[in-house]
Design an enzyme around this catalytic site. Structure first.
Site, PDB file in Angstrom:
ATOM      1  N   LYS A  16      44.499  38.283  48.877  1.00  0.00           N
ATOM      2  CA  LYS A  16      43.984  38.139  47.511  1.00  0.00           C
ATOM      3  C   LYS A  16      44.358  39.335  46.642  1.00  0.00           C
ATOM      4  O   LYS A  16      44.629  39.181  45.450  1.00  0.00           O
ATOM      5  CB  LYS A  16      42.456  37.995  47.522  1.00  0.00           C
ATOM      6  CG  LYS A  16      41.933  36.735  48.178  1.00  0.00           C
ATOM      7  CD  LYS A  16      40.426  36.593  48.013  1.00  0.00           C
ATOM      8  CE  LYS A  16      39.629  37.731  48.591  1.00  0.00           C
ATOM      9  NZ  LYS A  16      39.769  37.838  50.072  1.00  0.00           N
ATOM     10  N   THR A  17      44.353  40.528  47.231  1.00  0.00           N
ATOM     11  CA  THR A  17      44.596  41.733  46.439  1.00  0.00           C
ATOM     12  C   THR A  17      46.014  41.745  45.871  1.00  0.00           C
ATOM     13  O   THR A  17      46.222  42.102  44.707  1.00  0.00           O
ATOM     14  CB  THR A  17      44.359  42.995  47.289  1.00  0.00           C
ATOM     15  OG1 THR A  17      43.015  42.990  47.761  1.00  0.00           O
ATOM     16  CG2 THR A  17      44.601  44.255  46.476  1.00  0.00           C
ATOM     17  N   VAL A  18      46.985  41.363  46.667  1.00  0.00           N
ATOM     18  CA  VAL A  18      48.370  41.324  46.185  1.00  0.00           C
ATOM     19  C   VAL A  18      48.505  40.304  45.058  1.00  0.00           C
ATOM     20  O   VAL A  18      49.161  40.556  44.038  1.00  0.00           O
ATOM     21  CB  VAL A  18      49.338  40.990  47.336  1.00  0.00           C
ATOM     22  CG1 VAL A  18      50.740  40.748  46.805  1.00  0.00           C
ATOM     23  CG2 VAL A  18      49.351  42.118  48.351  1.00  0.00           C
ATOM     24  N   LYS A  38      36.585  44.267  40.868  1.00  0.00           N
ATOM     25  CA  LYS A  38      36.250  43.944  42.257  1.00  0.00           C
ATOM     26  C   LYS A  38      34.730  44.039  42.355  1.00  0.00           C
ATOM     27  O   LYS A  38      34.171  45.117  42.587  1.00  0.00           O
ATOM     28  CB  LYS A  38      36.930  44.940  43.207  1.00  0.00           C
ATOM     29  CG  LYS A  38      36.641  44.688  44.688  1.00  0.00           C
ATOM     30  CD  LYS A  38      37.411  43.508  45.240  1.00  0.00           C
ATOM     31  CE  LYS A  38      37.173  43.353  46.736  1.00  0.00           C
ATOM     32  NZ  LYS A  38      37.920  42.229  47.310  1.00  0.00           N
ATOM     33  N   ALA A 121      35.382  38.631  47.308  1.00  0.00           N
ATOM     34  CA  ALA A 121      35.368  39.218  48.650  1.00  0.00           C
ATOM     35  C   ALA A 121      35.268  38.076  49.652  1.00  0.00           C
ATOM     36  O   ALA A 121      34.374  37.233  49.547  1.00  0.00           O
ATOM     37  CB  ALA A 121      34.181  40.165  48.811  1.00  0.00           C
ATOM     38  N   GLY A 122      36.198  38.051  50.614  1.00  0.00           N
ATOM     39  CA  GLY A 122      36.192  36.968  51.581  1.00  0.00           C
ATOM     40  C   GLY A 122      36.488  35.635  50.918  1.00  0.00           C
ATOM     41  O   GLY A 122      37.304  35.552  50.006  1.00  0.00           O
TER      42      GLY A 122
END
Length: 244
Positions: A16-18, A38, A121-122
Site C-alpha cells: 500500500k505504501t508504494v 497515515k 493499516a492492514g
C-alpha cells in the site's frame, strides 16, 4: 475536487505504501496540492522520544514534501511501536485510535491543502479499537477508494471479498492495483496473467495498474517512479474522478 482518496489493501504487507507514494507523487506533478496521511501506524520506529512512521516517511521522501511545523502530527495521529493490529497496539499503550480524532486531523490538513492521500493499516476489516474497524473510518471519510491486491494464488477470493465489502458499505471503489511484492515464481506466470482478468469480470471492477517487483525499494530511486507511472494506466482515471 474531492477532498481525499483512501488507499487500502486486501491484506497487510501488500504494498500500500508504494502505491500511496506513487499516486501522491503523480498528483503533485499534475499540480494538485496533495499531502499524505497515515492515520494509524503500528510497527513505528522509535527515535528518542518520537515514534516515526516508515510509511509516512517513505511517502514524504518520494514526493519531496517537507511538512510545516505541526503538520506531521496531523498526518500521523496515532503511532505505536508493536507491529500488530491497531486495536491491540492501542490496548497495550492505553490509548486507542479514535475516528473522531483522525477526522479532526484530516480537516486541519485540508484547511491548508487541496487533497489528502490516506493510507490505511492492514485491510478493511482490521479493528481500530474495541468497537470500530478500518471500514468505519473509511465510511466516515467517504473518500474514493483504491484497493491494492497481490498477484498469485488466493488473490481472487481475497480481492472479490474486499470489493464486495467496500461496495456494500456504499464506498466509491475506483479500481484495483495489483502489486508484485515478491518476484514471480517460475511456473506461476499463467496464474498471474489470469487473476486480474477473473477479478475484473466477477467483480466488475477496473484494474488501475499492474506493478512490477523491485528489490531494494527506496523513495529516491527515480526508476521506480518512472516504471510506476508506466505500470499505472489508471492514474488519469483517478485524477478525473477526483476532479468530478
Amino acid at each position: 475536487m474531492k477532498r481525499g482518496i483512501f488507499i487500502t489493501g486486501t491484506d497487510t504487507g501488500i504494498g500500500k505504501t508504494v502505491v500511496t507514494a506513487g499516486i501522491l507523487r503523480w498528483l503533485r506533478r499534475q499540480g494538485v496540492d496533495a499531502v499524505p496521511m497515515k492515520p494509524v501506524q503500528t510497527g513505528a520506529r522509535r527515535e528518542g522520544r518520537r515514534l516515526i512512521s516508515p510509511d509516512l516517511e517513505f511517502c514524504l521522501a518520494a514526493s519531496g514534501i517537507h511538512p510545516a511545523s505541526g503538520e506531521e502530527q496531523l498526518m500521523l495521529p496515532y503511532a505505536y511501536e508493536p507491529a500488530c493490529s491497531p486495536h491491540l497496539a492501542g490496548r497495550l499503550a492505553g490509548k486507542y485510535p479514535e475516528i473522531l480524532q483522525i477526522i479532526k486531523c484530516a480537516e486541519k490538513l485540508l484547511q491548508k491543502h487541496q487533497l489528502i492521500v490516506v493510507e490505511g493499516a492492514g485491510g478493511i476489516m482490521v479493528p481500530l479499537n474495541e468497537n470500530v474497524i478500518m471500514l468505519d473510518l473509511m465510511k466516515e471519510m467517504a473518500y474514493p477508494v483504491v484497493l491494492v491486491s497481490r498477484f498469485g494464488l488466493g488473490t481472487i477470493n481475497h480481492t472479490l471479498l474486499s470489493v464486495n465489502t467496500l461496495r456494500a458499505a456504499g464506498l466509491n471503489l475506483l479500481g484495483v492495483v495489483f502489486n508484485r511484492t515478491e518476484p514471480t515464481q517460475s511456473g506461476s506466470e499463467f496464474i498471474e496473467a489470469d487473476n486480474p482478468e477473473v477479478i475484473t469480470r466477477f467483480g466488475n471492477v477496473p484494474v488501475l495498474g499492474k506493478l512490477r517487483h523491485f528489490e531494494n525499494l527506496s523513495p529516491e530511486r527515480q526508476d521506480i517512479w518512472q516504471h510506476f507511472e508506466a505500470d499505472m494506466p489508471g492514474l488519469k482515471c483517478i485524477l478525473d474522478e477526483l476532479r468530478r
